[in-house]
Design a protein around this motif. Structure first.
Motif, PDB file in Angstrom:
ATOM      1  N   CYS A  30      -9.058   0.590   2.198  1.00 52.21           N
ATOM      2  CA  CYS A  30      -8.066   0.079   3.154  1.00 52.21           C
ATOM      3  C   CYS A  30      -7.559  -1.293   2.716  1.00 52.21           C
ATOM      4  CB  CYS A  30      -8.686  -0.013   4.546  1.00 52.21           C
ATOM      5  SG  CYS A  30      -7.567  -0.694   5.775  1.00 52.21           S
ATOM      6  N   TYR A  79       0.843  -1.209   0.000  1.00 48.15           N
ATOM      7  CA  TYR A  79       0.000   0.000   0.000  1.00 48.15           C
ATOM      8  C   TYR A  79       0.878   1.259   0.000  1.00 48.15           C
ATOM      9  CZ  TYR A  79      -2.304   3.894   2.368  1.00 48.15           C
ATOM     10  OH  TYR A  79      -2.731   5.145   2.726  1.00 48.15           O
ATOM     11  N   LEU A 111      -1.531   5.205   6.380  1.00 46.48           N
ATOM     12  CA  LEU A 111      -2.848   4.579   6.380  1.00 46.48           C
ATOM     13  C   LEU A 111      -3.768   5.271   7.398  1.00 46.48           C
ATOM     14  CD1 LEU A 111      -4.454   2.133   5.198  1.00 46.48           C
ATOM     15  CD2 LEU A 111      -3.891   0.952   7.337  1.00 46.48           C
TER      16      LEU A 111
END
Length: 361
Positions: free
Chosen positions: A206, A18, A191
DNA sequence: CAATCGTGGTA
DNA sequence: TTACCAAGATT
């Protein structure tokens, strides 16, 4: 809380990919070094990225190395820090720069225990500096990490804040990537700051939501638990814009109170009456008590200024006093617009700007 | 260890 | 408008 190696591997892999794909580009992530990471970590304590960026740019521009910082004066540093808040952080950076210059000959510390001796650097900040700056295996626990892991595992305090905090550290440590602790630290913070938001989290974006217990049980909004704050009190004070025969105003440095310590401001004194507001007549006694040397001259009442801190509200009642004194009090006489040459908090900037706008009209 | 320490954004 | 909160540390 039991976390297996395979769970950790999945968690860190998701976060690292991510981060690789959509991590933020931030000033302290380009042309980086331990000094700049230290500065950014201190500025970012309890402060949003958006607020920090312009302060960070100015700060690094003025003090590009730790040696430059250690050679500066506290006043120069506070001038660049004014408006950012938590001013002890600026003093701690200065003290730390002196320690690093003198004890470490300007070489940035490379171990956790060394960093923990730097004022203003606690366990999470020290770990962040070393993980991000050197990829050493250390675990961070900031508000982002707390939000992500309390949701992912639905962790509650159960009215045991100490045990709760211990659990959070253990979980955070078990999840930390052993291969890429630096990128992992930045990944979980990104995040938390952009997806796992405090309000209105974007769980669809997410990378770990499919195994997030709070998401699965539709209880994301219950984590992390809200902090019980004490009810906010109101503190009233009288602020004196003391103007002498040369059209200069008295400024003093706050060396008595921890709040806004070392910053400059017009003289003030507390107003003890809870239910009455200070008036021309009613401040006379206290004025004589606190500033007897300025009793003479005309007094003008100005509008109240209110300013909210996290733990209290300040009501400031400013008065302009005309005086003709030849005494040289503690403090300095400046033209009204010269406050920009000394570090002044947002609260007293408000007072001065309001006074200036009244003066001109 | 609960209180303290700033400010700006957000709902 | 008010309340809450953010890359926490310190006492």
């Amino acid at each position: 809380m039991i976390i297996s190696d395979s769970q950790r591997m999945w968690f860190t892999t998701q976060l690292l990919s991510y981060y690789k794909l959509s991590g933020r580009t931030l000033p302290w992530r380009t042309d980086s070094n331990l000094y700049k990471i230290w500065v950014s970590e201190i500025m970012l304590q309890q402060t949003t990225v958006k607020t920090v960026i312009p302060y960070y740019e100015k700060f690094i521009n003025a003090f590009p190395t730790v040696l430059k910082l250690s050679a500066a004066s506290l006043t120069e540093i506070l001038l660049l820090w004014q408006g950012l808040g938590y001013y002890q952080r600026a003093k701690n950076l200065y003290l730390g720069s002196r320690i690093i210059s003198e004890i470490y000959q300007g070489a940035m510390p490379g171990t956790l225990n060394e960093w923990l001796k730097i004022p203003g650097v606690g366990l999470s900040t020290a770990s962040a500096i070393l993980a991000i700056g050197t990829n050493q295996y250390h675990t961070i626990l900031d508000a982002n990490v707390k939000r992500v892991i309390t949701r992912f595992f639905t962790i509650s305090s159960n009215n045991h804040p100490s045990k709760y905090n211990k659990t959070l550290w253990e979980v955070a440590q078990k999840l930390t990537s052993k291969e890429e602790p630096g990128d992992y630290a930045q990944a979980i913070m990104d995040l938390g700051a952009t997806v796992c938001l405090n309000r209105n989290p974007e769980c669809g974006k997410c990378p770990i939501h499919l195994h997030c217990k709070a998401y699965i049980s539709n209880s994301v909004q219950n984590y992390p638990e809200k902090i019980n704050r004490k009810p906010k009190t109101t503190y009233k004070e009288v602020c004196l814009l003391i103007r002498n025969q040369h059209n200069k105003y008295l400024f003093v440095r706050n060396d008595k109170n921890k709040l806004l310590e070392s910053l400059w401001q017009p003289p003030t004194f507390p107003w003890p009456e809870t239910n009455k507001i200070p008036t021309l007549d009613s401040i006379n006694g206290l004025f004589t008590l606190h500033y007897p040397e300025f009793r003479s001259g005309k007094i003008v009442t100005l509008s109240k200024i209110t300013h909210d801190f996290t733990h209290r509200t300040n009501d400031v009642y400013p008065f302009c006093i005309h005086t003709e004194t030849k005494k040289n009090p503690t403090g300095t006489w400046l033209e009204i617009e010269e406050w920009k040459s000394i570090p002044v908090s947002t609260l007293y900037q408000k007072v001065l700007k309001a006074y200036l706008s009244v003066e001109q009209s």
